[in-house]
Scaffold this active site. Sequence first.
Site, PDB file in Angstrom:
ATOM      1  N   SER A 144       0.855  -1.196   0.000  1.00 44.82           N
ATOM      2  CA  SER A 144       0.000   0.000   0.000  1.00 44.82           C
ATOM      3  C   SER A 144       0.885   1.237   0.000  1.00 44.82           C
ATOM      4  CB  SER A 144      -0.848  -0.018   1.281  1.00 44.82           C
ATOM      5  OG  SER A 144      -1.402   1.245   1.568  1.00 44.82           O
ATOM      6  N   TYR A 157      -3.439  -0.145   9.972  1.00 47.63           N
ATOM      7  CA  TYR A 157      -3.244  -0.534   8.567  1.00 47.63           C
ATOM      8  C   TYR A 157      -1.831  -0.166   8.107  1.00 47.63           C
ATOM      9  CZ  TYR A 157      -4.480  -0.723   3.537  1.00 47.63           C
ATOM     10  OH  TYR A 157      -4.545  -1.013   2.193  1.00 47.63           O
TER      11      TYR A 157
HETATM   12  P1  NAP Z   1     -11.902  -5.386  -0.820  1.00 48.44           P
HETATM   13  O1  NAP Z   1     -12.674  -4.951  -2.018  1.00 48.44           O
HETATM   14  O2  NAP Z   1     -12.438  -5.066   0.521  1.00 48.44           O
HETATM   15  O3  NAP Z   1     -11.662  -6.991  -0.919  1.00 48.44           O
HETATM   16  C1  NAP Z   1     -11.021  -7.648   0.103  1.00 48.44           C
HETATM   17  C2  NAP Z   1     -11.054  -9.132  -0.160  1.00 48.44           C
HETATM   18  O4  NAP Z   1     -10.338  -9.769   0.913  1.00 48.44           O
HETATM   19  C3  NAP Z   1     -12.436  -9.737  -0.206  1.00 48.44           C
HETATM   20  O5  NAP Z   1     -12.483 -10.675  -1.257  1.00 48.44           O
HETATM   21  C4  NAP Z   1     -12.552 -10.461   1.139  1.00 48.44           C
HETATM   22  O6  NAP Z   1     -13.352 -11.622   1.030  1.00 48.44           O
HETATM   23  C5  NAP Z   1     -11.101 -10.867   1.379  1.00 48.44           C
HETATM   24  N1  NAP Z   1     -10.773 -11.140   2.772  1.00 48.44           N
HETATM   25  C6  NAP Z   1     -10.760 -10.290   3.833  1.00 48.44           C
HETATM   26  N2  NAP Z   1     -10.417 -10.939   4.951  1.00 48.44           N
HETATM   27  C7  NAP Z   1     -10.174 -12.232   4.595  1.00 48.44           C
HETATM   28  C8  NAP Z   1      -9.785 -13.383   5.309  1.00 48.44           C
HETATM   29  N3  NAP Z   1      -9.550 -13.353   6.632  1.00 48.44           N
HETATM   30  N4  NAP Z   1      -9.632 -14.556   4.627  1.00 48.44           N
HETATM   31  C9  NAP Z   1      -9.858 -14.612   3.297  1.00 48.44           C
HETATM   32  N5  NAP Z   1     -10.250 -13.545   2.572  1.00 48.44           N
HETATM   33  C10 NAP Z   1     -10.404 -12.369   3.219  1.00 48.44           C
HETATM   34  O7  NAP Z   1     -10.414  -4.805  -0.883  1.00 48.44           O
HETATM   35  P2  NAP Z   1      -9.529  -4.256  -2.094  1.00 48.44           P
HETATM   36  O8  NAP Z   1      -9.664  -2.778  -2.147  1.00 48.44           O
HETATM   37  O9  NAP Z   1      -9.738  -5.073  -3.320  1.00 48.44           O
HETATM   38  O10 NAP Z   1      -8.090  -4.521  -1.475  1.00 48.44           O
HETATM   39  C11 NAP Z   1      -7.370  -5.717  -1.724  1.00 48.44           C
HETATM   40  C12 NAP Z   1      -5.977  -5.565  -1.133  1.00 48.44           C
HETATM   41  O11 NAP Z   1      -5.343  -4.416  -1.701  1.00 48.44           O
HETATM   42  C13 NAP Z   1      -5.957  -5.340   0.377  1.00 48.44           C
HETATM   43  O12 NAP Z   1      -4.830  -5.979   0.932  1.00 48.44           O
HETATM   44  C14 NAP Z   1      -5.811  -3.830   0.510  1.00 48.44           C
HETATM   45  O13 NAP Z   1      -5.227  -3.451   1.703  1.00 48.44           O
HETATM   46  C15 NAP Z   1      -4.905  -3.560  -0.671  1.00 48.44           C
HETATM   47  N6  NAP Z   1      -4.943  -2.173  -1.138  1.00 48.44           N
HETATM   48  C16 NAP Z   1      -6.106  -1.610  -1.570  1.00 48.44           C
HETATM   49  C17 NAP Z   1      -6.078  -0.310  -2.039  1.00 48.44           C
HETATM   50  C18 NAP Z   1      -7.298   0.397  -2.539  1.00 48.44           C
HETATM   51  O14 NAP Z   1      -7.225   1.637  -2.719  1.00 48.44           O
HETATM   52  N7  NAP Z   1      -8.398  -0.285  -2.784  1.00 48.44           N
HETATM   53  C19 NAP Z   1      -4.883   0.394  -2.086  1.00 48.44           C
HETATM   54  C20 NAP Z   1      -3.722  -0.223  -1.614  1.00 48.44           C
HETATM   55  C21 NAP Z   1      -3.767  -1.521  -1.157  1.00 48.44           C
HETATM   56  P3  NAP Z   1     -14.523 -11.998   2.095  1.00 48.44           P
HETATM   57  O15 NAP Z   1     -15.659 -11.128   1.743  1.00 48.44           O
HETATM   58  O16 NAP Z   1     -14.733 -13.457   1.888  1.00 48.44           O
HETATM   59  O17 NAP Z   1     -13.960 -11.654   3.460  1.00 48.44           O
HETATM   60  C1  GCO Z   2      -7.196   5.095   3.413  1.00 49.28           C
HETATM   61  C2  GCO Z   2      -7.264   4.076   2.313  1.00 49.28           C
HETATM   62  C3  GCO Z   2      -5.886   3.570   1.961  1.00 49.28           C
HETATM   63  C4  GCO Z   2      -5.931   2.732   0.716  1.00 49.28           C
HETATM   64  C5  GCO Z   2      -4.646   2.263   0.165  1.00 49.28           C
HETATM   65  C6  GCO Z   2      -3.688   3.320  -0.253  1.00 49.28           C
HETATM   66  O1  GCO Z   2      -8.043   5.070   4.279  1.00 49.28           O
HETATM   67  O2  GCO Z   2      -6.314   5.950   3.316  1.00 49.28           O
HETATM   68  O3  GCO Z   2      -8.147   3.034   2.576  1.00 49.28           O
HETATM   69  O4  GCO Z   2      -5.227   3.034   3.034  1.00 49.28           O
HETATM   70  O5  GCO Z   2      -6.800   1.654   0.863  1.00 49.28           O
HETATM   71  O6  GCO Z   2      -4.043   1.262   0.937  1.00 49.28           O
HETATM   72  O7  GCO Z   2      -2.595   2.764  -0.932  1.00 49.28           O
END
Ligand code: NAP
Ligand code: GCO
Length: 259
Positions: A144, A157
């Site tokens: 992230s 986080y």
């Molecule tokens: P999301 O839409 O909330 O999806 C999260 C996924 O993780 C869901 O499929 C959920 O499935 C699964 N999950 C959560 N807890 C779990 C567990 N204990 N065991 C198995 N599955 C689990 O999130 P996203 O935005 O796609 O983010 C995915 C990853 O990218 C995360 O690590 C997040 O921190 C990272 N990220 C996101 C962003 C952003 O801006 N979106 C930026 C940087 C990094 P269930 O419903 O089955 O729990």
């Molecule tokens: C927040 C966001 C972020 C993003 C992402 C950024 O509250 O600032 O949720 O943490 O999810 O990880 O890279």
Amino acid sequence: MNLFDVNGKCVVVTGASQGIGEAIAKAYAEAGARVYLNARNPDKLSQAVKKFRKENLIVYPALFDVTVKEEVEQGIGKIVEDSGRLDVVVNNAGIIRRNSLEELEEEDWEAVIKTDLTAPFLVGKYAARHMIPAGGGKIINICSLMSELGRNTVAAYAAAKGGLKMLTRSMATDWAKHNIQANGIGPGYIATPINTAYRAEGNPLNEYILSRTPAGRWGTPDDLIGAAIFLASSASDFVNGQIIYVDGGVLATFGDPGK
Ligand code: NAP
Ligand code: GCO
């Protein structure tokens, strides 16, 4: 481009029932990999598998909670048993709990650390036990911006994602000799269900993200596909312990105050 070929590789993507995990899993499936979708909610997981199959993409469910050691060991074991191999692991499952640090409950702190840091260790550990005797593999940890930067309300986080960056380097350090490449992808602000509330027009955070991102837009899950293919393919065979930030330029800049 044989260098970027992932055809026939056995891949597991954790948290693949929606968002970033789903998009990365879809890209691998379209490129001919044998893809296991992991999630813990059975209904959402079977809906995701159905959605893929409607598009003629054959993927397999891997229902387990990545925070539960026994489930991880069993879940990874079953994938290897079914397919005879495991080439690529994407540690993508993640959660966030937002609160000011002085109000943050210990349960929330622990849930985030467990899911975003301990689970990639567990999944990586049990995957490596198969990859080492098999001669190698690829581990991709979804980090992230908060692997590098703090932000108010997201302390747990940021601690977990900062730790995940160092876990990635440790995996590289321990396992490079076994021909395992462990790297990370650091997404910027990507439009997914995790941040739906933020993206409402007029939300000050939405305005801030747009102005703080040199590209001037939210990323999409598909923006991460190029890095995911690169890090799963032989094009990255001498790349180890790196985090590739796919963030529209956020980490490159102090911002543009306009004067
Ligand atoms: P999301 O839409 O909330 O999806 C999260 C996924 O993780 C869901 O499929 C959920 O499935 C699964 N999950 C959560 N807890 C779990 C567990 N204990 N065991 C198995 N599955 C689990 O999130 P996203 O935005 O796609 O983010 C995915 C990853 O990218 C995360 O690590 C997040 O921190 C990272 N990220 C996101 C962003 C952003 O801006 N979106 C930026 C940087 C990094 P269930 O419903 O089955 O729990
Ligand atoms: C927040 C966001 C972020 C993003 C992402 C950024 O509250 O600032 O949720 O943490 O999810 O990880 O890279």
